[in-house]
Design a protein around this motif. Sequence first.
Motif, PDB file in Angstrom:
ATOM      1  N   ARG A 148       0.987  -1.284   0.052  1.00 60.40           N
ATOM      2  CA  ARG A 148      -0.112  -0.093  -0.193  1.00 60.40           C
ATOM      3  C   ARG A 148       1.038   1.132   0.013  1.00 60.40           C
ATOM      4  O   ARG A 148       1.856   1.373   0.828  1.00 60.40           O
ATOM      5  CB  ARG A 148      -0.813   0.099   0.882  1.00 60.40           C
ATOM      6  CG  ARG A 148      -1.881   1.111   1.227  1.00 60.40           C
ATOM      7  CD  ARG A 148      -2.994   1.152   2.419  1.00 60.40           C
ATOM      8  NE  ARG A 148      -3.845   2.181   2.533  1.00 60.40           N
ATOM      9  CZ  ARG A 148      -3.445   3.486   2.740  1.00 60.40           C
ATOM     10  NH1 ARG A 148      -2.165   3.688   3.275  1.00 60.40           N
ATOM     11  NH2 ARG A 148      -4.480   4.301   2.670  1.00 60.40           N
ATOM     12  N   SER A 149       0.508   2.099  -1.005  1.00 58.98           N
ATOM     13  CA  SER A 149       1.104   3.471  -0.854  1.00 58.98           C
ATOM     14  C   SER A 149       0.506   4.611  -0.375  1.00 58.98           C
ATOM     15  O   SER A 149      -0.759   4.198  -0.121  1.00 58.98           O
ATOM     16  CB  SER A 149       1.587   3.902  -2.192  1.00 58.98           C
ATOM     17  OG  SER A 149       0.559   3.970  -3.237  1.00 58.98           O
ATOM     18  N   ASP A 150       1.123   5.533   0.066  1.00 64.24           N
ATOM     19  CA  ASP A 150       0.077   6.657   1.053  1.00 64.24           C
ATOM     20  C   ASP A 150       0.670   8.034   0.751  1.00 64.24           C
ATOM     21  O   ASP A 150       0.716   8.467  -0.551  1.00 64.24           O
ATOM     22  CB  ASP A 150       0.237   6.424   2.409  1.00 64.24           C
ATOM     23  CG  ASP A 150      -0.749   6.778   3.425  1.00 64.24           C
ATOM     24  OD1 ASP A 150      -1.920   6.841   3.013  1.00 64.24           O
ATOM     25  OD2 ASP A 150      -0.361   7.237   4.419  1.00 64.24           O
ATOM     26  N   HIS A 151       0.562   8.647   1.656  1.00 61.29           N
ATOM     27  CA  HIS A 151       1.078  10.188   1.501  1.00 61.29           C
ATOM     28  C   HIS A 151       2.597  10.471   0.900  1.00 61.29           C
ATOM     29  O   HIS A 151       3.466   9.618   1.049  1.00 61.29           O
ATOM     30  CB  HIS A 151       0.955  10.908   2.921  1.00 61.29           C
ATOM     31  CG  HIS A 151      -0.324  11.150   3.295  1.00 61.29           C
ATOM     32  ND1 HIS A 151      -0.646  12.598   3.851  1.00 61.29           N
ATOM     33  CD2 HIS A 151      -1.377  10.610   3.723  1.00 61.29           C
ATOM     34  CE1 HIS A 151      -1.907  12.647   4.274  1.00 61.29           C
ATOM     35  NE2 HIS A 151      -2.244  10.999   4.380  1.00 61.29           N
ATOM     36  N   MET A 152       2.368  11.643   0.068  1.00 67.62           N
ATOM     37  CA  MET A 152       3.688  12.008  -0.357  1.00 67.62           C
ATOM     38  C   MET A 152       4.202  13.574  -0.265  1.00 67.62           C
ATOM     39  O   MET A 152       3.484  13.935   0.517  1.00 67.62           O
ATOM     40  CB  MET A 152       3.617  11.865  -1.875  1.00 67.62           C
ATOM     41  CG  MET A 152       3.331  10.351  -2.591  1.00 67.62           C
ATOM     42  SD  MET A 152       3.761  10.296  -4.304  1.00 67.62           S
ATOM     43  CE  MET A 152       2.430  11.610  -5.190  1.00 67.62           C
ATOM     44  N   ALA A 153       5.190  13.707  -0.482  1.00 68.23           N
ATOM     45  CA  ALA A 153       5.791  15.018  -0.472  1.00 68.23           C
ATOM     46  C   ALA A 153       6.873  15.187  -1.644  1.00 68.23           C
ATOM     47  O   ALA A 153       7.472  14.522  -2.021  1.00 68.23           O
ATOM     48  CB  ALA A 153       6.416  15.391   1.022  1.00 68.23           C
TER      49      ALA A 153
END
Length: 419
Positions: A148-153
């Motif tokens: 699972r991937s989630d938040h980025m910056a």
Amino acid sequence: MPAFRSRHLRSVAAALVLTVTAPATAATAATDSSSAAALREVLFVGNNWEGTADVIKSSGDFAKVGRINVIPDKSARMAEINADPIKWIYFQAIRNGVGEGHDQFVDDMYTTPDGASVVVSRPSFADVVSIDLATGNINWRFPVSGYRSDHMAVSPDGLRVAVSASISNTVHVLNINTGKQLGSFKTGDKPHENIFTKDGKYIYNMSIGDVNTSQDAPWQDFTKGDRRITVVDATTYQQVRIIDMRARLNAIGLTDYSDAVRPAVFSPDESKLYFQVSFFNGFFEYDLATDRITRTKTLPKNPATSDDRTTFVNDSRHHGISMSPDGSKLCVAGTMDDYATVVDRTTLQEGPLVTASKPYWATVSGDGKSCVISESGADQVTAIDFGTGQKVVSVPVGDHPQRVRIGHVATDWTGMTSN
């Protein structure tokens, strides 16, 4: 609901996945003045359950500019998932856990410096993809570790993107143009929000632990896992500091409060960090130099909102916080309390409570005059004036908007030729 959603598999889902939710709005700037002249600043709104992103004006009337399909390869991805029993279990667990019965097709988005592509994290597909904004084709795809991937910056120069891989407790840092991994680092349990410092030297990651369990009473807090802020060097990706808010909360007598840091935002000089935690209707001010929580702000409860913590979506009570460019105002999304409000940073006095349906994120408009929240319960985004605290306008978008990010597109862009 699918038959898979049995009592047993719901417990599996709770153990495997984490919530999608919480900050740092960063605009990817054009690389030089000539390219900047050919670009238009916009807001990207990720419609998580629909697999689309609406592109709207970044200020003014926030009118729609276009829409993109962020899952053009859905058939190929589903074939892979259906052919692998473990991937299928995690996919279903995401749907029936954090997805509330829906697939999570878009969590976060940032455009490349030239405005030609948008990079998207897709939780249910456990990847990050770059999508050509002219054609809708995928330029590159990076499968994250785990499922699972989630938040980025995005880095201040717009060239690196950091993405949380929530199952493997890892953050991957990628070249935004090629998708090549530049480095990675380990975090606490269930990495969530990422923030680059404005000089690009450090990355802050907030891990929020297991937010899908029903062990939500204060005395059960220890079951939520290892929750901490991990600070790394953004060049070497080596750990330089760990901040555990448990000790800082205990020091001010808040032993029953969760230490799972959710959305957070730095003051303009980065001396203070304002952050939300699970279950709490409010936020904290943390002083980085003295390493202590200096102020606590409790915001009003909605009388219609149950205090039963197990009813809070993914342990969130308030989820979404942003700051006006001059640092004088904070904007807070009161997710479970169905409002948003602008708070004076000096006095911590809140302004009018602007009614909103499960607001899930807060960012800043392109001109800096408004806070823009995503109303996931009403499928719209709403702008609130930082100066008056009053609603400016609402704009309809797709199904279950969550993350809202500043981006850039070509000045004549109105959508993709292929959807």
